[in-house]
Design a protein around this motif. Structure first.
Motif, PDB file in Angstrom:
ATOM      1  N   ARG A  33      12.107 -53.223 -15.722  1.00  0.00           N
ATOM      2  CA  ARG A  33      11.383 -51.717 -15.309  1.00  0.00           C
ATOM      3  C   ARG A  33      11.996 -50.804 -14.725  1.00  0.00           C
ATOM      4  N   THR A 136       6.334 -45.570  -2.579  1.00  0.00           N
ATOM      5  CA  THR A 136       6.176 -46.601  -3.504  1.00  0.00           C
ATOM      6  C   THR A 136       7.181 -46.464  -4.633  1.00  0.00           C
ATOM      7  N   GLY A 137       7.545 -47.543  -5.070  1.00  0.00           N
ATOM      8  CA  GLY A 137       8.275 -47.718  -6.443  1.00  0.00           C
ATOM      9  C   GLY A 137       9.531 -47.005  -6.170  1.00  0.00           C
ATOM     10  N   CYS A 165       6.515 -52.271  -3.228  1.00  0.00           N
ATOM     11  CA  CYS A 165       6.583 -52.344  -4.639  1.00  0.00           C
ATOM     12  C   CYS A 165       5.711 -53.414  -4.891  1.00  0.00           C
ATOM     13  N   ARG A 166       5.453 -53.823  -6.276  1.00  0.00           N
ATOM     14  CA  ARG A 166       4.632 -54.927  -6.640  1.00  0.00           C
ATOM     15  C   ARG A 166       5.472 -56.300  -6.510  1.00  0.00           C
ATOM     16  N   THR A 202       3.197 -56.356  -2.990  1.00  0.00           N
ATOM     17  CA  THR A 202       1.399 -56.384  -3.199  1.00  0.00           C
ATOM     18  C   THR A 202       1.184 -57.520  -4.127  1.00  0.00           C
ATOM     19  N   ARG A 203       2.316 -58.165  -5.067  1.00  0.00           N
ATOM     20  CA  ARG A 203       1.981 -58.956  -6.200  1.00  0.00           C
ATOM     21  C   ARG A 203       2.842 -60.123  -6.251  1.00  0.00           C
ATOM     22  N   ARG A 211      -0.076 -53.007   0.993  1.00  0.00           N
ATOM     23  CA  ARG A 211       0.113 -51.790   0.584  1.00  0.00           C
ATOM     24  C   ARG A 211       0.611 -51.110   2.134  1.00  0.00           C
ATOM     25  N   THR A 213      -0.374 -48.260   3.087  1.00  0.00           N
ATOM     26  CA  THR A 213      -1.567 -47.697   3.591  1.00  0.00           C
ATOM     27  C   THR A 213      -2.127 -48.538   4.550  1.00  0.00           C
ATOM     28  N   SER A 242       3.222 -42.432  -5.953  1.00  0.00           N
ATOM     29  CA  SER A 242       1.830 -42.080  -7.138  1.00  0.00           C
ATOM     30  C   SER A 242       1.176 -40.921  -6.255  1.00  0.00           C
ATOM     31  N   ASP A 244      -2.184 -41.166  -6.136  1.00  0.00           N
ATOM     32  CA  ASP A 244      -3.109 -41.764  -5.220  1.00  0.00           C
ATOM     33  C   ASP A 244      -2.580 -42.221  -3.841  1.00  0.00           C
ATOM     34  N   PHE A 245      -1.199 -42.727  -4.026  1.00  0.00           N
ATOM     35  CA  PHE A 245      -0.704 -43.049  -2.875  1.00  0.00           C
ATOM     36  C   PHE A 245      -0.456 -41.906  -1.855  1.00  0.00           C
ATOM     37  N   ASP A 248      -3.827 -40.928  -0.255  1.00  0.00           N
ATOM     38  CA  ASP A 248      -4.258 -41.833   0.807  1.00  0.00           C
ATOM     39  C   ASP A 248      -3.404 -41.960   2.065  1.00  0.00           C
TER      40      ASP A 248
HETATM   41  P1  A2P Z   1      -0.605 -52.593  -6.059  1.00  0.00           P
HETATM   42  O1  A2P Z   1      -0.040 -53.731  -6.408  1.00  0.00           O
HETATM   43  O2  A2P Z   1      -1.792 -53.215  -4.838  1.00  0.00           O
HETATM   44  O3  A2P Z   1      -1.245 -51.654  -7.091  1.00  0.00           O
HETATM   45  P2  A2P Z   1       3.124 -49.039  -9.199  1.00  0.00           P
HETATM   46  O4  A2P Z   1       4.235 -50.198  -9.486  1.00  0.00           O
HETATM   47  O5  A2P Z   1       1.973 -49.198 -10.037  1.00  0.00           O
HETATM   48  O6  A2P Z   1       4.025 -47.807  -9.269  1.00  0.00           O
HETATM   49  O7  A2P Z   1       3.010 -49.585  -7.649  1.00  0.00           O
HETATM   50  C1  A2P Z   1       4.069 -49.478  -6.791  1.00  0.00           C
HETATM   51  C2  A2P Z   1       3.411 -50.058  -5.695  1.00  0.00           C
HETATM   52  O8  A2P Z   1       2.497 -48.879  -5.013  1.00  0.00           O
HETATM   53  C3  A2P Z   1       2.452 -51.306  -5.816  1.00  0.00           C
HETATM   54  O9  A2P Z   1       2.817 -52.318  -4.843  1.00  0.00           O
HETATM   55  C4  A2P Z   1       1.477 -50.684  -5.573  1.00  0.00           C
HETATM   56  O10 A2P Z   1       0.172 -51.655  -5.009  1.00  0.00           O
HETATM   57  C5  A2P Z   1       1.291 -49.591  -4.564  1.00  0.00           C
HETATM   58  N1  A2P Z   1       0.350 -48.563  -4.662  1.00  0.00           N
HETATM   59  C6  A2P Z   1      -0.358 -48.132  -5.792  1.00  0.00           C
HETATM   60  N2  A2P Z   1      -1.264 -47.224  -5.541  1.00  0.00           N
HETATM   61  C7  A2P Z   1      -1.423 -47.179  -3.931  1.00  0.00           C
HETATM   62  C8  A2P Z   1      -2.289 -46.517  -3.021  1.00  0.00           C
HETATM   63  N3  A2P Z   1      -2.938 -45.580  -3.468  1.00  0.00           N
HETATM   64  N4  A2P Z   1      -1.846 -46.790  -1.796  1.00  0.00           N
HETATM   65  C9  A2P Z   1      -0.866 -47.550  -1.593  1.00  0.00           C
HETATM   66  N5  A2P Z   1      -0.159 -48.458  -2.321  1.00  0.00           N
HETATM   67  C10 A2P Z   1      -0.342 -48.092  -3.553  1.00  0.00           C
END
Ligand code: A2P
Length: 277
Positions: A33, A136-137, A165-166, A202-203, A211, A213, A242, A244-245, A248
């Motif tokens: 990815r 993130t990412g 990251c995931r 996170t995964r 996260r 946050t 992102s 949303d991130f 938040d």
């Molecule tokens: P999560 O796995 O809980 O969704 P992506 O690969 O989708 O861009 O996400 C990258 C990372 O950012 C993932 O670990 C994801 O966690 C986390 N993430 C996505 N949205 C938010 C958010 N609103 N606040 C904090 N972390 C976020």
């Protein structure tokens, strides 16, 4: 980074075949990815670490055979002193640009509009003691630039890079960079032990989970790093992820009493709104 391979005669087209063409010098695939690549830097291009430019490729011909450039905002991941420009990208299999961009090879051309802009610059923050970088990412790209800029360490006593990251493999680009910095011949001494790294997943199971946050809200990151909670008198923040991130994190930073700044009005934190993760 991969060494650049010899440029085949077929690929050694005149540089001006595309508008604002630049030659790709190396490409590295990190996961299925994620990939990063470096391109030649136009001699006249000046930028501040943390800024972004528009880059891309020519799109497919339309019904009349006309091709238009397909451009997206990409943060420059290399610092302003680097001879080349580095970019870090996601691969989206059906994404108009990245479905093609992921196949670039050393010697290929990309389009690079030489007009750097952006809000994640040191000048958009008021002076402080600690700089927090939240990504993130692929949002770590502008911070890959700032973490390699001597100015960052001249302005701050401590720099904290939080990256979520995931999966563990998706942290590799940032981790390799952070781990290389204290031994970097150019800025290693300046970095010293000022740079703190807080990677979380996170995964997939890893030493630090969750996260950014959640780790800020619960205070876990402050406990883990032995730091006090954020204080608008000394802490500064930069945010890139992102939508949303960003939303938040902004809420959390405002909760700590930090206000959003801009180039025209420096304050306690800045967010890159042009970034689309
Ligand atoms: P999560 O796995 O809980 O969704 P992506 O690969 O989708 O861009 O996400 C990258 C990372 O950012 C993932 O670990 C994801 O966690 C986390 N993430 C996505 N949205 C938010 C958010 N609103 N606040 C904090 N972390 C976020």
């Amino acid at each position: 980074m991969n060494d650049s391979t010899a440029v085949s005669p077929e690929k050694a087209k005149p540089v001006k075949a595309l508008p604002d063409a630049q030659i790709v010098t190396s490409v590295k695939h990190w996961t299925d990815r994620l990939f990063s690549f470096r391109v030649a830097r136009p001699q006249s291009l000046r930028f501040r670490s943390g800024e972004f430019v528009m880059i891309g490729l020519m799109g497919d011909p339309d019904a009349n055979g006309k091709q238009k450039p397909l451009l997206r905002a990409y943060s420059i991941a290399s610092p302003s002193w680097d001879e080349e420009l580095e970019f870090y990208s996601i691969k989206v299999q059906d994404g108009p640009l990245t479905s093609k961009l992921q196949h670039i090879q050393p010697g290929d051309e990309i389009i690079l509009r030489p007009k750097p802009v952006g809000t994640l610059v040191l000048d958009a923050l008021l002076p402080g003691k600690r700089l927090w970088l939240f990504a993130t990412g692929t949002g770590i790209a502008p911070f890959a630039s700032l973490m390699r800029d001597p100015d960052t360490y001249e302005r701050y006593d401590e720099v904290i890079m939080m990256h979520t990251c995931r999966d563990v493999a998706e942290l590799d680009y940032g981790r390799e960079l952070v781990e290389s910095l204290p031994n970097d011949p150019l800025i290693g001494e300046l970095v010293g032990d000022k740079l703190k790294y807080y990677p979380t997943t996170t995964r997939e199971e890893s030493p630090f989970m969750g996260r950014i946050t959640d780790n800020l809200r619960s205070g876990k990151v402050f406990t883990d790093l032995g730091l006090p909670a954020m204080d608008p008198a000394v802490d500064r923040g930069m945010v890139c992820g992102s939508l949303d991130f960003n939303k938040d994190i902004m809420e959390i930073l405002e909760g700590f009493g930090l206000n959003e700044g801009a180039n025209s009005e420096p304050a306690e934190y800045v967010v890159e709104k042009a970034f689309v993760g």
